[in-house]
Scaffold this active site. Structure first.
Site, PDB file in Angstrom:
ATOM      1  CD  GLU A 207       5.820  -7.646   8.155  1.00  0.00           C
ATOM      2  OE1 GLU A 207       5.266  -7.719   9.256  1.00  0.00           O
ATOM      3  OE2 GLU A 207       5.236  -7.198   7.154  1.00  0.00           O
TER       4      GLU A 207
ATOM      5  CG  HIS B 120      -0.183  -0.404   2.498  1.00  0.00           C
ATOM      6  ND1 HIS B 120      -0.232  -1.687   2.990  1.00  0.00           N
ATOM      7  CD2 HIS B 120       0.636   0.271   3.325  1.00  0.00           C
ATOM      8  CE1 HIS B 120       0.507  -1.778   4.076  1.00  0.00           C
ATOM      9  NE2 HIS B 120       1.053  -0.598   4.307  1.00  0.00           N
TER      10      HIS B 120
ATOM     11  NE  ARG C  89      10.011  -5.492   8.576  1.00  0.00           N
ATOM     12  CZ  ARG C  89       8.738  -5.092   8.531  1.00  0.00           C
ATOM     13  NH1 ARG C  89       8.322  -4.267   7.602  1.00  0.00           N
ATOM     14  NH2 ARG C  89       7.885  -5.510   9.438  1.00  0.00           N
TER      15      ARG C  89
ATOM     16  CG  ASP D 287       5.388  -3.412   5.552  1.00  0.00           C
ATOM     17  OD1 ASP D 287       5.604  -3.775   6.713  1.00  0.00           O
ATOM     18  OD2 ASP D 287       4.335  -2.857   5.182  1.00  0.00           O
TER      19      ASP D 287
ATOM     20  NE  ARG E  98       1.123  -1.536  15.739  1.00  0.00           N
ATOM     21  CZ  ARG E  98       1.101  -1.433  14.411  1.00  0.00           C
ATOM     22  NH1 ARG E  98       1.649  -2.376  13.667  1.00  0.00           N
ATOM     23  NH2 ARG E  98       0.538  -0.399  13.821  1.00  0.00           N
TER      24      ARG E  98
END
Ligand code: GLC
Length: 644
Positions: A317, A175, A273, A275, A511
């Site tokens: 990931e 996204h 990475r 995502d 988080r």
């Protein structure tokens, strides 16, 4: 005859000096690129192939000389990521050191931990305000203003390279931010950009899709679609309403990302990475995760990247169930053709599960079902990261040892929220989903492992146990035989951040409780304490212990990631026993996941490492010519067999 550059490209933008490398790389990776594109784009695959080649040829030409040197070095050491001397560190640039220049000034701390690889959390320009910790990117070619500039990033990359370290950044590919130029242009009515997204005029299609879609953020972003008043359409938004999913079935999107990948790696980025990669392909009637095309896309992206910049590696990931995880390192014909490394989410979850239940049987069952990983790939082993912990434990695995999956997951949530009687942990419930009763957990490693509660009680014995648990988890991560990911602050046992909600942009997302600012004064004090013969503070003890474990790990070629750890089951359920059959010597690791001293039949170990192994963490020689050994509470033992 291999395809040559001249045949592959109409115009030849490649410097003649590079033509040969281009041709060789194309001969090596061209088939993968084509096959990946064909699996995703059918009729448009061939034309996309040509476009991708043009992009990578131009990138090759732009690649700075120093990075070409790195390409060559990594081609000579294709197993560079698998070496046991690799230690990764994960940090937010701002929370670690304010800015990218600040990070450069703190590299000594990383060097003191023998870190070789730095993953800086999202730092490309995010949308203003809430940005999901930077995972809503507005511009992939600019650095977030308060952190510095693209030049600062390149300068940091070369300082890291000078110290033998590599740099990893996130590539958010599922996204973009609603404020990204593509989304702006889609809203402005440009059809080309509308086709980058998945949008619908009314609820008919979204409702049909929703029937099989889970919710990622049921709490603060329920559902998977968001009405956009400007567009006057529903937009697919798996994550937050401001994160617009891209339509990867459109090859234009892939070409954009090939350009972005080339751009970033030419700034000196060594690893990307990938995502939320699991979500990139959608098919009705499925949960739109882990679809085969996801892996074909990765195959194509990797092939393109290996032609442009062989030094670049991918880390997937995909925080998915155990049965889907292996696909991210490559299953069957895709073995070794997708990401070089992937998060071992299952091992992480199982470690926390075993610690709470003092029982390793579920771990043994789950890991025992993993098919072998491709030998050239590397699991990323970790215990904590910037995200919550979701209990990726299947009902089938739980049933295998007589547990209810639902009941066990609920137990783990209660335990780590600190609500289960006798729990040592202090965490927060993240994204309670009343429909599925699913509860994920936020919290720092140290707080989840009991240090916060122990310190508050002032009970010295409880503090000792918490420190031992923290070091045990680090031993489990460092000894697994993957790329270990140390999470910022865990090396000094940082507790939950009590001020996490003070920033209004963070207040809805707990988080942030485990994304604290690095307290440099505390780091210096911990370092002084760690240097004493007998460190006194929990931070000093953990730092000394982590440094020692790293020093031991990096001295052991037996931990090279090509060899996998096998779980040995059947001994006392409180013990995790891992076996490694490395040609240098065998290794048997024993980790006591409980606060009890546990007797272990010495024959279990001598069958792997012989009667007279060396125990690497203490450096002591042991005799296993005894009926049993005692494994101390939360002790980790790494036995090495004789060198063969
Ligand atoms: C990944 C990130 C997580 C983020 C999500 C959406 O899972 O780790 O922090 O919320 O992707 O980009």
């Amino acid at each position: 005859m291999p395809p040559t550059h001249a045949r592959a490209l109409d115009a030849a933008p490649v410097d003649p000096a590079l033509t040969r490398s281009f041709d060789l790389r194309l001969a090596r990776y061209g088939d993968d690129l084509r096959a990946g594109l064909r699996a995703c784009y059918g009729d448009r695959a061939d034309e996309t192939f040509e476009r991708v080649l043009r992009i990578v040829a131009a990138a090759m030409q732009d690649r700075p000389e120093a990075l070409r040197g790195l390409d060559e070095a990594r081609l000579l050491a294709p197993d560079w990521l698998q070496d046991s001397r690799q230690i990764a560190y994960v940090a937010y640039a701002d929370r670690f050191a304010g800015t990218l220049r600040g990070v450069e000034e703190h590299l000594d701390h990383l060097e003191s931990l023998a870190v070789t690889h730095l993953h800086l959390m999202p730092l490309l320009e995010p949308r203003p305000g809430e940005s999901d910790g930077g995972y809503a990117v507005q511009d992939y070619r600019r650095v977030r203003e308060d952190l510095g500039t693209m030049e600062d990033l390149s300068s940091l990359a070369s300082s890291l390279h000078d110290r033998g370290m590599s740099l990893e950044l996130d590539l958010v590919l599922n996204h973009v931010a609603r404020e990204h130029e593509w989304a702006e242009r889609a809203r402005a009515g440009e059809q080309r950009y509308r086709d980058y997204f998945l949008t619908f005029p009314d609820r008919t299609e979204p409702d049909a899709w929703e029937a099989s879609l889970p919710e990622v953020f049921p709490d603060f972003a329920p559902g998977n679609f968001t009405w956009d008043a400007d567009l006057e359409r529903w937009v697919w938004t798996t994550f937050n309403a401001y994160q617009w999913d891209l339509d990867w079935s459109n090859p234009d999107v892939l070409c954009e990302f090939v350009e972005i990948i080339c751009f970033l790696t030419n700034q000196g980025v060594d690893m990307l990475r990938l995502d939320a990669i699991a979500f990139t392909w959608k098919r009705q009637g499925t949960n739109c995760q882990n679809l085969p095309e996801v892996h074909q896309l990765t195959r194509a992206l990797r092939a393109a990247a290996r032609i442009a910049a062989p030094a670049l590696a991918f880390k997937a990931e995909a925080i998915v169930g155990p049965q889907d995880l292996i696909g991210y390192l490559g299953r069957g014909a895709l073995s070794g053709k997708v990401s070089e490394t992937a998060y071992h989410n299952s091992y992480m979850v199982q470690l926390w599960s075993a610690l709470a239940s003092r029982d390793t049987r579920l771990l043994a069952t789950a890991l025992g079902k993993f098919p072998p990983k491709p030998a050239s790939t590397t699991w990323a082993s970790y215990v904590r990261c910037h995200d919550d912990i979701g209990w990726a434990i299947t009902d089938e695995d739980a049933a295998d040892i007589g547990l209810s999956g639902f009941g066990h997951r609920a137990f783990l949530s209660d335990f780590y929220a600190g609500e289960f009687p006798g729990s040592f942990a202090e965490g927060l419930v993240f994204q309670h989903n009343p429909t599925t009763a699913d509860k994920r957990i936020s919290g720092s490693l140290a707080s989840l492992a009991g240090l916060e509660r122990a310190v508050r009680s002032g009970d010295g014995a409880a503090i000792d146990l918490a420190v031992a648990r923290i070091l045990l988890l680090h031993a489990a991560m460092l000894g697994f035989g993957g790329l270990p990911l140390l999470y910022m602050g865990d090396e000094i046992a940082l507790l939950n951040d009590p001020h996490w909600a003070d920033d209004p942009a963070h207040a809805a997302d707990n988080r942030w409780v485990h994304r604290p600012e690095m307290p440099w004064k505390g780091v210096r004090e911990a370092a002084l304490d760690a240097d004493r013969d007998a460190p006194r503070t929990p931070a000093g003890r953990v730092l000394a212990g982590v440094r020692h474990l790293i020093a031991v790990r990096t001295s052991l070629p037996q931990l090279h990631a090509a060899v996998e750890s096998q779980v040995v089951s059947g001994a006392d359920r409180r013990l995790l026993i891992l076996r490694r059959d490395h040609p240098v010597s065998t290794m048997a690791q024993v980790l006591n996941m409980s606060e009890d001293p546990v007797e272990l039949d010495a024959g279990v170990l001598s069958g792997i490492v012989g009667d007279h192994p060396r125990e690497a963490i203490s450096g002591a020689d042991w005799s296993l010519e005894v009926p049993s050994i005692t494994v101390q509470p939360y002790q980790a033992l790494w036995f090495l067999g004789p060198e063969g």
